[in-house]
Design a protein around this motif. Structure first.
Motif, PDB file in Angstrom:
ATOM      1  N   ARG A  57     -16.941  -4.610 -26.992  1.00  0.00           N
ATOM      2  CA  ARG A  57     -18.217  -4.322 -26.721  1.00  0.00           C
ATOM      3  C   ARG A  57     -18.712  -2.842 -26.908  1.00  0.00           C
ATOM      4  O   ARG A  57     -17.767  -2.057 -26.148  1.00  0.00           O
ATOM      5  CB  ARG A  57     -18.574  -4.869 -25.309  1.00  0.00           C
ATOM      6  N   ASP A  58     -19.767  -2.359 -27.334  1.00  0.00           N
ATOM      7  CA  ASP A  58     -19.956  -1.022 -27.540  1.00  0.00           C
ATOM      8  C   ASP A  58     -20.275  -0.762 -26.406  1.00  0.00           C
ATOM      9  O   ASP A  58     -21.077  -0.841 -25.353  1.00  0.00           O
ATOM     10  CB  ASP A  58     -21.101  -1.027 -28.692  1.00  0.00           C
ATOM     11  N   GLY A  59     -20.041   0.790 -26.191  1.00  0.00           N
ATOM     12  CA  GLY A  59     -20.213   1.457 -24.873  1.00  0.00           C
ATOM     13  C   GLY A  59     -21.716   1.510 -24.407  1.00  0.00           C
ATOM     14  O   GLY A  59     -22.240   1.589 -23.443  1.00  0.00           O
ATOM     15  N   LEU A  60     -22.476   1.626 -25.673  1.00  0.00           N
ATOM     16  CA  LEU A  60     -24.119   1.712 -25.310  1.00  0.00           C
ATOM     17  C   LEU A  60     -24.375   0.462 -24.526  1.00  0.00           C
ATOM     18  O   LEU A  60     -25.621   0.787 -24.035  1.00  0.00           O
ATOM     19  CB  LEU A  60     -24.900   2.128 -26.797  1.00  0.00           C
ATOM     20  N   SER A  61     -23.791  -0.832 -24.944  1.00  0.00           N
ATOM     21  CA  SER A  61     -24.400  -1.672 -24.529  1.00  0.00           C
ATOM     22  C   SER A  61     -23.963  -1.795 -23.055  1.00  0.00           C
ATOM     23  O   SER A  61     -24.644  -2.399 -22.113  1.00  0.00           O
ATOM     24  CB  SER A  61     -23.698  -2.868 -25.233  1.00  0.00           C
ATOM     25  N   VAL A  62     -22.564  -1.296 -22.738  1.00  0.00           N
ATOM     26  CA  VAL A  62     -22.350  -1.256 -21.367  1.00  0.00           C
ATOM     27  C   VAL A  62     -23.157  -0.423 -20.444  1.00  0.00           C
ATOM     28  O   VAL A  62     -23.440  -0.665 -19.245  1.00  0.00           O
ATOM     29  CB  VAL A  62     -20.662  -0.630 -21.283  1.00  0.00           C
ATOM     30  N   LEU A  63     -23.638   0.712 -21.232  1.00  0.00           N
ATOM     31  CA  LEU A  63     -24.466   1.503 -20.447  1.00  0.00           C
ATOM     32  C   LEU A  63     -25.882   1.187 -20.006  1.00  0.00           C
ATOM     33  O   LEU A  63     -26.422   1.004 -18.815  1.00  0.00           O
ATOM     34  CB  LEU A  63     -24.428   2.948 -21.108  1.00  0.00           C
ATOM     35  N   LYS A  64     -26.565   0.441 -20.976  1.00  0.00           N
ATOM     36  CA  LYS A  64     -27.625  -0.404 -20.794  1.00  0.00           C
ATOM     37  C   LYS A  64     -27.626  -1.240 -19.795  1.00  0.00           C
ATOM     38  O   LYS A  64     -28.666  -1.574 -18.884  1.00  0.00           O
ATOM     39  CB  LYS A  64     -28.169  -0.920 -22.233  1.00  0.00           C
TER      40      LYS A  64
END
Length: 220
Positions: A57-64
């Motif tokens: 899972r991409d870090g940007l997705s985790v952040l969002k």
């Protein structure tokens, strides 16, 4: 303070992990986006150091998703993606700061301190209460102008209480702040450190709020 480190590169992650621990952070290190999301759901952290290019899972997705839950956790992005578009995407997704690889560890630690400070509304680099002055960067404490000697755990507990001095901190919250995964916690560990701090700074420096937790005492 307890930090979640999300970095899949074993060499870089090991270096950051070691540097954070030397700076007296309690560190949980995960190596993919799914593990990061689960850790953020299950534990209370003071900050997150987040890589973007992660497996599963991409870090940007985790952040969002983190911001979608309403979390205000300070997040520092570390990534090799150094274009303006990547930086804008990360900041717009809710990151508090952005640092591109390669980077100097002291700069990363300074940026981490800054975003944590802003998150609690503290503009000054030092924390003060009832004659006690704590400097997070230098890891020093003075009491009425004289140096005070604290263990790493005592410093961490004092730092937590001073950061949230207008709030009651439960025993569970204090333990979350002090200990990373796998670190053994005694049944009365927090109480022991509270006792030590009271001996150093006065019996009224920390109040026990019966049935709730602890809070710094009223300023004389």
């Amino acid at each position: 303070m307890r930090v979640l480190l999300v970095e899949d590169d074993p060499l870089l992650g090991d270096g950051i992990n070691a540097g954070l621990k030397l700076a007296d952070y309690a560190v949980d290190w995960v190596r993919d986006g799914e593990a990061a999301n689960l850790a953020l759901l299950d534990h209370e952290y003071d900050a997150c150091v987040l890589d973007l290019g992660l497996p599963r899972r991409d870090g940007l997705s985790v952040l969002k998703e983190l911001r979608g839950r309403g979390s205000r956790l300070p997040v520092l992005i570390l990534t090799a993606r150094d274009t303006s578009t990547d930086k804008i995407s990360g900041l717009d997704a809710g990151a508090d700061d952005y640092l591109t690889k390669p980077f100097d560890l002291p700069e990363m630690l300074a940026r981490l301190r800054a975003i944590v400070r802003r998150a609690t509304g503290e503009a000054r680099p030092t924390l003060e209460h009832a004659g006690v002055v704590l400097e997070p960067a230098a890891k020093t404490v003075t009491f009425k102008g004289q140096p005070a000697t604290l263990s790493a755990r005592e410093f961490a507990l004092l730092h937590d209480l001073m950061r949230y001095k207008n709030q009651i901190r439960t025993r569970a919250q204090l333990e979350e702040s002090l200990y990373a995964w796998g670190e053994e916690t005694g049944s009365n560990t927090v109480e022991v450190y509270i006792h030590h701090l009271r001996k150093k700074f006065g019996a009224d420096f920390i109040k026990t709020i019966r049935g709730l937790g602890y809070q710094l005492g009223d300023t004389p």
